[in-house]
Design a protein around this motif. Sequence first.
Motif, PDB file in Angstrom:
ATOM      1  N   VAL A 146       1.037  -1.112   0.056  1.00 34.79           N
ATOM      2  CA  VAL A 146      -0.119  -0.171  -0.046  1.00 34.79           C
ATOM      3  C   VAL A 146       1.005   1.268  -0.026  1.00 34.79           C
ATOM      4  O   VAL A 146       1.899   1.260   0.751  1.00 34.79           O
ATOM      5  CB  VAL A 146      -0.899   0.012   1.203  1.00 34.79           C
ATOM      6  CG1 VAL A 146      -1.754   1.212   1.417  1.00 34.79           C
ATOM      7  CG2 VAL A 146      -1.873  -1.173   1.262  1.00 34.79           C
ATOM      8  N   SER A 147       0.509   2.021  -0.942  1.00 39.51           N
ATOM      9  CA  SER A 147       1.351   3.577  -0.896  1.00 39.51           C
ATOM     10  C   SER A 147       0.543   4.473  -0.548  1.00 39.51           C
ATOM     11  O   SER A 147      -0.833   4.627  -0.603  1.00 39.51           O
ATOM     12  CB  SER A 147       2.024   3.623  -2.288  1.00 39.51           C
ATOM     13  OG  SER A 147       1.194   3.702  -3.290  1.00 39.51           O
ATOM     14  N   TYR A 148       1.016   5.728  -0.319  1.00 41.70           N
ATOM     15  CA  TYR A 148       0.562   6.803   0.409  1.00 41.70           C
ATOM     16  C   TYR A 148       1.010   7.953  -0.315  1.00 41.70           C
ATOM     17  O   TYR A 148       2.290   8.049  -0.522  1.00 41.70           O
ATOM     18  CB  TYR A 148       0.378   7.048   1.940  1.00 41.70           C
ATOM     19  CG  TYR A 148      -0.239   5.914   2.509  1.00 41.70           C
ATOM     20  CD1 TYR A 148      -1.555   5.952   2.800  1.00 41.70           C
ATOM     21  CD2 TYR A 148       0.551   4.681   3.128  1.00 41.70           C
ATOM     22  CE1 TYR A 148      -1.952   4.684   3.541  1.00 41.70           C
ATOM     23  CE2 TYR A 148       0.156   3.535   3.506  1.00 41.70           C
ATOM     24  CZ  TYR A 148      -1.381   3.597   3.903  1.00 41.70           C
ATOM     25  OH  TYR A 148      -1.915   2.469   4.666  1.00 41.70           O
ATOM     26  N   GLU A 149       0.237   9.089  -0.652  1.00 44.82           N
ATOM     27  CA  GLU A 149       0.736  10.375  -1.224  1.00 44.82           C
ATOM     28  C   GLU A 149      -0.126  11.122  -0.859  1.00 44.82           C
ATOM     29  O   GLU A 149      -1.415  11.110  -0.545  1.00 44.82           O
ATOM     30  CB  GLU A 149       1.055   9.993  -2.690  1.00 44.82           C
ATOM     31  CG  GLU A 149      -0.304   9.960  -3.599  1.00 44.82           C
ATOM     32  CD  GLU A 149       0.274   9.729  -5.063  1.00 44.82           C
ATOM     33  OE1 GLU A 149       1.036  10.660  -5.363  1.00 44.82           O
ATOM     34  OE2 GLU A 149      -0.433   8.958  -5.737  1.00 44.82           O
ATOM     35  N   LEU A 150       0.340  12.612  -0.786  1.00 47.59           N
ATOM     36  CA  LEU A 150      -0.370  13.651  -0.614  1.00 47.59           C
ATOM     37  C   LEU A 150      -1.399  14.035  -1.882  1.00 47.59           C
ATOM     38  O   LEU A 150      -0.939  13.690  -2.937  1.00 47.59           O
ATOM     39  CB  LEU A 150       0.273  14.838  -0.301  1.00 47.59           C
ATOM     40  CG  LEU A 150       1.235  14.930   0.844  1.00 47.59           C
ATOM     41  CD1 LEU A 150       2.186  16.450   1.007  1.00 47.59           C
ATOM     42  CD2 LEU A 150       0.252  14.992   2.025  1.00 47.59           C
ATOM     43  N   THR A 151      -2.372  14.509  -1.566  1.00 47.10           N
ATOM     44  CA  THR A 151      -3.516  14.775  -2.465  1.00 47.10           C
ATOM     45  C   THR A 151      -3.126  16.290  -2.846  1.00 47.10           C
ATOM     46  O   THR A 151      -2.231  17.084  -2.185  1.00 47.10           O
ATOM     47  CB  THR A 151      -4.731  14.846  -2.017  1.00 47.10           C
ATOM     48  OG1 THR A 151      -4.912  16.027  -0.920  1.00 47.10           O
ATOM     49  CG2 THR A 151      -5.487  13.494  -1.628  1.00 47.10           C
ATOM     50  N   ILE A 152      -3.598  16.851  -4.025  1.00 49.04           N
ATOM     51  CA  ILE A 152      -3.601  18.232  -4.165  1.00 49.04           C
ATOM     52  C   ILE A 152      -3.861  19.180  -2.893  1.00 49.04           C
ATOM     53  O   ILE A 152      -2.906  20.022  -2.610  1.00 49.04           O
ATOM     54  CB  ILE A 152      -4.308  18.735  -5.479  1.00 49.04           C
ATOM     55  CG1 ILE A 152      -3.753  18.318  -6.575  1.00 49.04           C
ATOM     56  CG2 ILE A 152      -4.254  20.332  -5.789  1.00 49.04           C
ATOM     57  CD1 ILE A 152      -4.768  18.047  -7.844  1.00 49.04           C
ATOM     58  N   TYR A 153      -4.704  18.815  -2.303  1.00 46.02           N
ATOM     59  CA  TYR A 153      -5.296  19.733  -1.014  1.00 46.02           C
ATOM     60  C   TYR A 153      -4.299  19.420   0.007  1.00 46.02           C
ATOM     61  O   TYR A 153      -3.992  20.449   0.679  1.00 46.02           O
ATOM     62  CB  TYR A 153      -6.598  19.283  -0.747  1.00 46.02           C
ATOM     63  CG  TYR A 153      -7.125  19.745   0.818  1.00 46.02           C
ATOM     64  CD1 TYR A 153      -7.239  21.035   0.772  1.00 46.02           C
ATOM     65  CD2 TYR A 153      -7.571  19.029   1.632  1.00 46.02           C
ATOM     66  CE1 TYR A 153      -7.818  21.711   1.837  1.00 46.02           C
ATOM     67  CE2 TYR A 153      -8.120  19.552   2.762  1.00 46.02           C
ATOM     68  CZ  TYR A 153      -8.062  20.966   2.948  1.00 46.02           C
ATOM     69  OH  TYR A 153      -8.685  21.697   4.027  1.00 46.02           O
ATOM     70  N   GLY A 154      -3.778  18.338  -0.077  1.00 49.88           N
ATOM     71  CA  GLY A 154      -2.658  17.889   1.043  1.00 49.88           C
ATOM     72  C   GLY A 154      -1.199  18.870   0.757  1.00 49.88           C
ATOM     73  O   GLY A 154      -0.716  19.386   1.846  1.00 49.88           O
TER      74      GLY A 154
END
Length: 119
Positions: free
Chosen positions: A87-95
């Motif tokens: 599972v990978s995680y990344e910031l959203t544009i909002y983040g």
Amino acid sequence: MEKVKSLAEEKGDCSRILFAIQDALDMISGKWKIKVISVLLYGKKNFSDLQRQIDGLGAKMLSKELQDLEVNGIITRTVNTTKPITVSYELTIYGHTLEPIIRALADWGTEHRHKITGR
């Protein structure tokens, strides 16, 4: 174009500002959220990468913080079809809108450490 008021000029809006600050602090409060967001500013990471890069953060707490950040639209979670599944995680544009705030905190922290310790 309308001039942006300073906090001092917004005397009547003090309670509004305090509510807004409280909303922001509620979102990023705690020992770990800002650290998780800060690591993700450098790009997509998997769970073990995040845990390895943030000293003292256990798996259970990391999982909880990631869920909170996802619910609030700060990060996205992607299940990769690798073997084993990762599972990978990344910031959203909002983040990513938190980047200037985190940079300002880091700059202030560096200046503060220098002021207090002389280093």
